[in-house]
Write a protein that holds these residues in place. Sequence first.
Motif, short mmCIF file in Angstrom:
data_model
loop_
_atom_site.label_atom_id
_atom_site.label_comp_id
_atom_site.label_asym_id
_atom_site.label_seq_id
_atom_site.Cartn_x
_atom_site.Cartn_y
_atom_site.Cartn_z
N ALA A 53 -20.99 17.06 17.46
CA ALA A 53 -21.45 18.29 16.63
C ALA A 53 -20.86 19.35 17.22
O ALA A 53 -20.38 20.28 16.76
CB ALA A 53 -22.99 18.36 16.90
N ARG A 54 -20.57 19.40 18.57
CA ARG A 54 -19.74 20.52 19.32
C ARG A 54 -18.34 20.56 18.92
O ARG A 54 -18.05 21.77 18.68
CB ARG A 54 -19.90 20.40 21.16
CG ARG A 54 -21.33 20.59 21.43
CD ARG A 54 -21.30 20.04 22.79
NE ARG A 54 -20.58 21.07 23.64
CZ ARG A 54 -20.17 20.84 25.15
NH1 ARG A 54 -20.48 19.88 25.47
NH2 ARG A 54 -19.56 21.66 25.60
N ILE A 55 -17.71 19.47 18.68
CA ILE A 55 -16.38 19.33 18.26
C ILE A 55 -16.27 20.10 16.80
O ILE A 55 -15.42 20.72 16.68
CB ILE A 55 -15.68 18.02 18.15
CG1 ILE A 55 -15.53 17.49 19.55
CG2 ILE A 55 -14.39 17.75 17.49
CD1 ILE A 55 -15.49 16.16 19.94
N ALA A 56 -17.33 19.59 16.02
CA ALA A 56 -17.05 20.44 14.60
C ALA A 56 -17.54 21.75 14.80
O ALA A 56 -16.76 22.45 14.07
CB ALA A 56 -18.32 19.55 13.72
N TRP A 57 -18.25 22.07 15.58
CA TRP A 57 -18.73 23.82 15.56
C TRP A 57 -17.35 24.31 16.34
O TRP A 57 -16.90 25.55 15.67
CB TRP A 57 -19.95 23.58 16.54
CG TRP A 57 -20.03 25.14 16.83
CD1 TRP A 57 -20.97 26.12 15.89
CD2 TRP A 57 -19.74 26.10 17.82
NE1 TRP A 57 -20.90 27.36 16.82
CE2 TRP A 57 -20.17 27.42 17.94
CE3 TRP A 57 -19.05 25.79 18.89
CZ2 TRP A 57 -20.10 28.42 18.53
CZ3 TRP A 57 -18.48 26.95 19.80
CH2 TRP A 57 -19.41 28.28 19.70
N LYS A 61 -15.13 27.37 14.40
CA LYS A 61 -14.86 28.41 15.26
C LYS A 61 -13.28 28.65 15.22
O LYS A 61 -13.04 30.06 14.94
CB LYS A 61 -15.36 28.79 16.56
CG LYS A 61 -16.88 28.85 16.56
CD LYS A 61 -17.17 30.23 16.17
CE LYS A 61 -18.57 30.50 15.94
NZ LYS A 61 -19.06 31.62 15.24
N MET A 62 -12.70 27.77 15.45
CA MET A 62 -10.96 28.19 15.60
C MET A 62 -10.55 28.37 14.19
O MET A 62 -9.76 29.24 14.24
CB MET A 62 -10.49 26.74 16.05
CG MET A 62 -10.63 26.13 17.32
SD MET A 62 -9.75 27.12 18.59
CE MET A 62 -8.21 26.60 18.03
N ASP A 63 -11.02 27.92 13.07
CA ASP A 63 -10.76 28.17 11.74
C ASP A 63 -11.13 29.71 11.66
O ASP A 63 -10.13 30.43 10.95
CB ASP A 63 -11.08 27.52 10.70
CG ASP A 63 -10.72 25.96 10.71
OD1 ASP A 63 -9.63 25.89 11.24
OD2 ASP A 63 -11.31 25.19 10.13
#
Length: 87
Positions: A53-57, A61-63
């Motif tokens: 979930a943290r990686i997806a978040w 954010k990076m996008d």
Amino acid sequence: MTFLSVVVSFRIDKRLKERMEKLKHINWSEVVRRAIEEVVRREEAKLREKDRARIAWASLKMDELRRRVEGWSSVEEIRRWREGRGR
């Protein structure tokens, strides 16, 4: 593969211990090992899910942060920094 084992001790209620002693046919060490293994497996799965979930978040954010800036070139910026270091 051989695994080393360690002794772990913990306290239980005296009445529970007395009840366990009446059930001598049960391998209590194995029961405890399996219970601990199951709890550890479940908790590790929760941690992995949190990490996903943290990686997806972070990816979202990076996008959001990634954007093109007119007139700016990363290649030129890197060259400028490298040339400045050589002085």
